[in-house]
Design an enzyme around this catalytic site. Structure first.
Site, short mmCIF file in Angstrom:
data_model
loop_
_atom_site.label_atom_id
_atom_site.label_comp_id
_atom_site.label_asym_id
_atom_site.label_seq_id
_atom_site.Cartn_x
_atom_site.Cartn_y
_atom_site.Cartn_z
N GLU A 79 3.88 0.80 1.78
CA GLU A 79 5.70 0.95 2.01
C GLU A 79 6.06 -0.44 2.75
O GLU A 79 6.25 -1.79 2.28
CB GLU A 79 6.62 1.60 2.64
CG GLU A 79 7.90 1.21 2.50
CD GLU A 79 8.56 0.74 1.86
OE1 GLU A 79 8.57 2.23 0.70
OE2 GLU A 79 9.43 0.30 1.64
N ASP A 135 7.48 -4.43 1.69
CA ASP A 135 8.56 -4.84 2.85
C ASP A 135 7.75 -5.85 3.04
O ASP A 135 8.79 -7.07 2.84
CB ASP A 135 8.69 -4.37 3.73
CG ASP A 135 9.79 -2.78 2.68
OD1 ASP A 135 9.95 -2.51 2.57
OD2 ASP A 135 9.60 -1.78 4.05
N SER A 145 12.95 0.75 -3.15
CA SER A 145 12.13 0.19 -2.21
C SER A 145 11.49 -0.81 -1.95
O SER A 145 10.90 -2.04 -0.96
CB SER A 145 10.61 1.00 -1.55
OG SER A 145 10.53 1.81 -0.67
#
Ligand code: NAG
Ligand code: NAG
Ligand code: NAG
Ligand code: NAG
Ligand code: NAG
Ligand code: NAG
Length: 615
Positions: A301, A305, A527
């Site tokens: 994740e 990002d 996400s």
């Protein structure tokens, strides 16, 4: 600005210690009950000598005033638009009334407990106490509970307070919050990327030449959303950030590999982005260790990002916030139990800073009903404080459409079938981001559930819903009732028609090219769409700041009045989920609770924001 100012905590503590009790102790009464969600199994009593960190949320002195300021400075038609508040002004609004601070301190001191700390506004008091003392203080019993995934936490399903404190304390955690945040990422490395059945090669050659539906890249996004022509010029005055939880941190060497391949001029940002550690969050500049990659398998994740943001927004400065407190964690003698309360720890840390980025992206969430309402409300109010200071908070809308397969039951002891809304995206003071796929046209992201090597992988469908905790905010009145009417009664009883609908906007969210552990792969989810859109909003802020204007701040009042013109309406798709075969909410013309107002059109966004740009 007119708000309360009142007692300083330390002064109040000294006074209270000496004074005779203001009020005789009143009898205890239950303050809150909350069912343990179905995913949790009750085990034995928690270890009484284990130390817990309790966060006590005191009733804020004048939140209504803070909220009024927030809406005024965020409303493009108000004369105060863009005149964001200082930290001091925000604190003056939320500082508890003197009586509140005094009564709470008196109660703690009577129980022999000294506060271990507090926020500057003194609206949160932290204490460290053995579980047995917490049990006495709250007239309850803590048990260990095990989540399906093995996580164990000490929690209770009800707690009490002396009656005279009920109106002075909003929440105390950890107690009833079965928080189990997870990253809203859906990565099917095992299943492999596959072309969606509805995909058509775009006729527009400038798009088809750079957009590959099974591996989308910064080049594709900057073409599709027309950011390519823009060169940021605001320098250090403009920043963008993102949050990491559950032990995640962005891996610099992976970021470098990604940028080398997809945004070579941005390579310096792989080593120059700022990384902050909060409450023991991991700071690490090198690659993943063997344990981190092969055993813990972390930072998918966080890598997504940082790569999504840097790929679109270079050279805007980036900040990464890693907050510790990672489950599994059973309270022991040495480490206070502080797990599973990640947003509060982060946001209260942030609010103590003199300044922070004007856009912050968060790709974590979970079903709203696992979090007690009182606690969710307070976390949401802390987010309002960030917004009042001029920052846009973007949250992913979740990856399970209207709810995961077999998960759609109420948590009130009745197990009623219903759609599940997610938190924190349901908070009305943040902006929710959904996900799309394909290019001509874009439609809401979807991939059916499947079994991969004998393992069930649930569906991926852009998260959608209506809050059960928050009423529809005024700014949604112009569009949400019309959407609900268009459903003509479909799904009645399965969702809250009066609730805050989300998401507000969306962006691409299927098969992002990214690097992890030195290797390229793809990853999907809201996400992915959330950091991408955060990067684009930070480009809009750059244009505003460069033309001497204020950044956008809390987006929604602007978005629902003007900003929606900067988004391309998405009209195709559904939110799936809850039932494996049936379709849920449809994507429609105008706002809908799957893609919001649609995906960004950067030049139109800059126009809607009123930046003075040379075209
Ligand atoms: C699209 O991406 C996939 C996965 O990376 C790759 O196998 C394929 O060759 C790419 N297609 C084109 C036309 O570049
Ligand atoms: C093709 O797409 C680009 C990028 O979105 C856009 O600027 C251009 O106007 C499109 N061309 C046509 C003919 O629609
Ligand atoms: C991570 O990278 C190391 C070093 O290249 C490699 O040996 C290991 O197999 C990788 N682990 C995973 C899970 O990809
Ligand atoms: C490796 O990962 C496991 C699982 O998270 C953890 O319990 C263990 O402490 C780690 N070992 C090292 C040496 O970091
Ligand atoms: C996955 O496999 C299980 C067991 O074989 C089966 O019951 C289930 O229907 C399968 N699910 C899907 C989505 O194929
Ligand atoms: C899902 O199944 C339940 C129970 O069979 C039914 O009541 C509900 O209407 C279905 N939901 C949708 C969205 O079709």
């Amino acid at each position: 600005m007119r708000c309360f100012t009142s007692a300083l905590l330390s002064a109040a503590a000294a006074q209270v210690a000496l004074a005779t009790p203001i009020k005789a102790r009143s009898a205890y009464a239950v303050k809150e009950t909350h069912f343990a969600p179905r995913e949790w199994t009750k085990l034995d009593r928690a270890n009484g000598v284990g130390v817990m960190q309790l966060q006590i949320g005191l009733k804020q002195g004048n939140f209504e005033e803070l909220e009024r300021h927030l809406y005024e400075v965020s409303d493009p038609e108000h004369e105060r638009y863009g005149k964001h508040l200082t930290a001091g002004e925000v604190n003056d609004c939320v500082r508890p009334k003197k009586e509140t601070s005094e009564l709470v301190l008196e109660w703690l001191l009577e129980n022999g407990i000294e506060p271990a700390g507090s926020t500057t506004a003194e609206d949160w008091i932290i204490v460290h106490v053995p579980v047995s003392v917490a049990e006495h203080l709250l007239d309850t019993e803590y048990h260990n509970y095990r989540h399906e995934d093995g996580t164990i936490v000490a929690r209770t399903t009800h707690w009490s307070l002396p009656r005279h404190l009920h109106s002075h304390i909003d929440t105390i955690q950890p107690s009833t919050s079965f928080f189990h945040a997870s990253a809203n990422r859906a990565d099917w490395v095992a299943g492999g990327a596959e072309v969606p059945a509805s995909f058509k090669t775009p006729a527009n050659e400038s798009i088809s030449s750079v957009c590959n539906v099974t591996s989308v890249t910064p080049e594709c996004f900057s073409t599709l959303y027309s950011t390519k022509w823009y060169k940021p010029t605001a320098g250090d005055k403009n920043q963008v950030g993102f949050t990491n939880y559950l032990g995640e941190f962005p891996v610099r060497p992976d970021t470098k590999l990604f940028l080398q391949k997809y945004r070579p001029e941005a390579v310096p940002s792989a080593y120059s982005f700022k990384a902050f550690s909060i409450d023991g969050g991991i700071l690490q500049d090198g690659p993943l260790t063997r344990n981190q990659s092969d055993v813990e398998q972390i930072s998918h994740e966080a890598n997504l990002d940082v790569q999504a943001i840097a790929g679109i927004s270079w050279p805007i400065k980036i900040s990464s916030y890693s907050t510790g407190g990672r489950p599994p964690h059973i309270p022991d003698l040495t480490t206070p139990d502080n797990n599973n309360e990640p947003y509060l720890t982060w946001v209260n840390w942030l609010l103590e800073q003199d300044s922070f980025p004007q856009v912050i992206s968060t790709s974590y969430g979970e079903p709203e009903q696992t979090v007690p309402k009182s606690y969710a409300e307070r976390v949401c109010r802390q987010f309002a404080q960030v917004g009042a200071r001029g920052t846009s908070l973007l949250f992913s809308s979740g990856d399970r459409g209207v709810g995961g397969t077999g998960k759609c039951y109420s948590n009130d002891g009745k197990n009623t079938y219903k759609f599940l809304s997610d938190f924190p995206v349901s908070c009305p003071y943040v902006t929710g981001v959904g996900a799309t796929m394909n290019f001509e046209p874009e439609e809401s992201a979807y991939r059916a559930p499947r079994n991969v090597s004998g393992q069930f992988r649930d569906l991926y469908s852009s998260g959608s819903g209506f809050s059960t905790y928050w009423k529809r905010p005024k700014y949604q009145d112009g569009v949400v009732p019309a959407y609900i009417e268009s459903l003509a009664g479909a799904y009645d009883g399965l969702y809250n028609k009066e609730g805050r609908g989300y998401p507000d906007v969306s962006a691409q969210g299927l098969y992002f090219a990214y690097f992890w552990n030195g290797t390229e792969g793809t990853i999907s989810g809201t996400s992915a769409s959330t950091p991408l859109l955060s990067g684009i909003i930070s480009l809009v802020n750059d244009a505003l700041i460069s033309s001497g204007k204020s950044p956008l701040g809390f987006l929604n009042p602007w978005l629902y009045k003007k900003g929606y013109r900067g988004f391309t309406d998405i009209t195709k798709g559904f939110a799936y989920g809850c039932n494996s075969t049936n379709k849920g909410f449809p994507v429609t013309e105008g706002w809908d609770p799957i893609t919001g107002f649609g995906t960004p059109n950067f030049p139109e966004l800059v126009r809607a924001a009123g930046a003075d740009c040379e075209w």
